[in-house]
Design a protein around this motif. Structure first.
Motif, PDB file in Angstrom:
ATOM      1  N   GLN A  50       3.719  12.289   3.547  1.00 23.97           N
ATOM      2  CA  GLN A  50       4.146  11.977   2.351  1.00 23.97           C
ATOM      3  C   GLN A  50       3.999  10.441   2.144  1.00 23.97           C
ATOM      4  O   GLN A  50       3.605   9.833   1.008  1.00 23.97           O
ATOM      5  CB  GLN A  50       5.607  12.274   2.333  1.00 23.97           C
ATOM      6  N   LYS A  51       4.525   9.573   3.051  1.00 28.85           N
ATOM      7  CA  LYS A  51       4.687   8.202   3.116  1.00 28.85           C
ATOM      8  C   LYS A  51       3.076   7.496   2.965  1.00 28.85           C
ATOM      9  O   LYS A  51       3.190   6.633   2.183  1.00 28.85           O
ATOM     10  CB  LYS A  51       5.443   7.664   4.122  1.00 28.85           C
ATOM     11  N   THR A  52       2.274   8.136   3.684  1.00 31.54           N
ATOM     12  CA  THR A  52       0.939   7.639   3.299  1.00 31.54           C
ATOM     13  C   THR A  52       0.513   7.481   1.864  1.00 31.54           C
ATOM     14  O   THR A  52      -0.003   6.733   1.515  1.00 31.54           O
ATOM     15  CB  THR A  52      -0.092   8.338   4.172  1.00 31.54           C
ATOM     16  N   ASN A  53       0.700   8.828   1.359  1.00 26.50           N
ATOM     17  CA  ASN A  53       0.339   8.988  -0.252  1.00 26.50           C
ATOM     18  C   ASN A  53       1.148   8.141  -1.237  1.00 26.50           C
ATOM     19  O   ASN A  53       0.681   7.395  -2.097  1.00 26.50           O
ATOM     20  CB  ASN A  53       0.706  10.313  -0.623  1.00 26.50           C
ATOM     21  N   ARG A  54       2.586   7.853  -0.534  1.00 29.06           N
ATOM     22  CA  ARG A  54       3.401   7.112  -1.518  1.00 29.06           C
ATOM     23  C   ARG A  54       3.099   5.583  -1.250  1.00 29.06           C
ATOM     24  O   ARG A  54       3.086   4.802  -2.376  1.00 29.06           O
ATOM     25  CB  ARG A  54       5.082   7.097  -0.927  1.00 29.06           C
ATOM     26  N   LEU A  55       2.817   5.014  -0.113  1.00 27.81           N
ATOM     27  CA  LEU A  55       2.237   3.691  -0.117  1.00 27.81           C
ATOM     28  C   LEU A  55       1.081   3.539  -0.815  1.00 27.81           C
ATOM     29  O   LEU A  55       0.679   2.262  -1.575  1.00 27.81           O
ATOM     30  CB  LEU A  55       2.101   3.362   1.275  1.00 27.81           C
ATOM     31  N   LYS A  56       0.182   4.426  -0.754  1.00 23.55           N
ATOM     32  CA  LYS A  56      -1.096   4.292  -1.598  1.00 23.55           C
ATOM     33  C   LYS A  56      -0.885   4.309  -2.975  1.00 23.55           C
ATOM     34  O   LYS A  56      -1.476   3.445  -3.931  1.00 23.55           O
ATOM     35  CB  LYS A  56      -2.229   5.589  -1.368  1.00 23.55           C
TER      36      LYS A  56
END
Length: 229
Positions: free
Chosen positions: A104-110
DNA sequence: AACCAGGACGTGA
DNA sequence: TCACGTCATGGT
């Protein structure tokens, strides 16, 4: 004769916490640590971005875990907007793994880094931040207060626990209700809002962990003594 | 070895 | 609107 200034409970709690723990100097940056009394932070766009990234990474996770992730990103030169935007998805996942919820956090950071690039030097509105997937009320307020220097009070789990124990709020009160209750009883001041939230975390770590007895909180003890008399 | 940490989102009622 | 399950690692 000096007039006694009428202070609200909210302000008195702040003064009490400040005398107990001193200035906290949030938000910590990897290079600089806690800025202490230098409230001009953050000065660069890169520092602002790092704070926002940290705010996303710390969702429901301890800060020590987040630091590991931030250090990994720093090594990859990905603590800058461009650096993070360029980073391959798999590389990013691996780097932030210590902070948990890494998919999730990868998507959120991107998603956020794209938003940050388009933002330029503008200050985003709260609604604007809330419309981004992965940014809820606490993360939005953290970004506003510590990165963009907008006096937006942060209500986290600790804030709720403390104010509930001090009987200033009810169990069922919503995020926005608690936020506006505090803000209407505290003049909008970025420095004070920043310190207040950091002090709440410091205090909660000492007295409001779930394994602790919350009635040991010195603020609560003061109140209950007054009632007993 | 469960339980928790500086939440947010999607789902179904 | 709102309660509930889900996401995941690291420390105690």
């Amino acid at each position: 004769m000096i007039k006694k200034i009428l202070m609200t409970k909210i302000r008195l709690i702040y003064d009490e916490l400040l005398s107990l723990y001193g200035h906290q100097g949030w938000w910590p940056l990897i290079e600089h640590g806690y800025h202490l009394k230098q409230y001009n932070f953050p000065t660069t766009n890169q520092q602002k971005f790092e704070i926002c990234i940290g705010a996303i990474l710390t969702q429901n996770v301890s800060w020590t875990n987040v630091e590991k992730a931030l250090i990994n990103l720093k090594k990859l030169n990905a603590l800058t907007v461009k650096g993070l935007d360029k980073l391959e998805e798999e590389e990013l996942k691996t780097a932030i793994k210590p902070a948990g919820y890494y998919n999730q956090k990868t998507n959120r950071l991107k998603t956020f880094s794209k938003f940050f690039i388009n933002l330029g030097n503008r200050v985003p509105t709260r609604d604007e931040l809330l419309s981004i997937n992965g940014i809820g009320p606490e993360t939005a307020d953290s970004m506003l207060l510590y990165s963009f220097k907008v006096p937006s009070f942060i209500v986290d789990a600790y804030t709720k626990r403390i104010f509930l124990q001090l009987k200033l709020i009810k169990e069922t009160e919503s995020y926005d209700a608690i936020k506006s209750f505090i803000e209407t009883n505290l003049n909008p001041d970025v420095k004070i809002y920043q310190e207040y939230h950091a002090l709440i975390v410091a205090h909660a770590k000492k007295y409001y962990q779930k394994k602790y007895d919350q009635t040991l909180c010195p603020l609560y003890q003061k109140i209950s003594q007054k009632i007993a008399k």
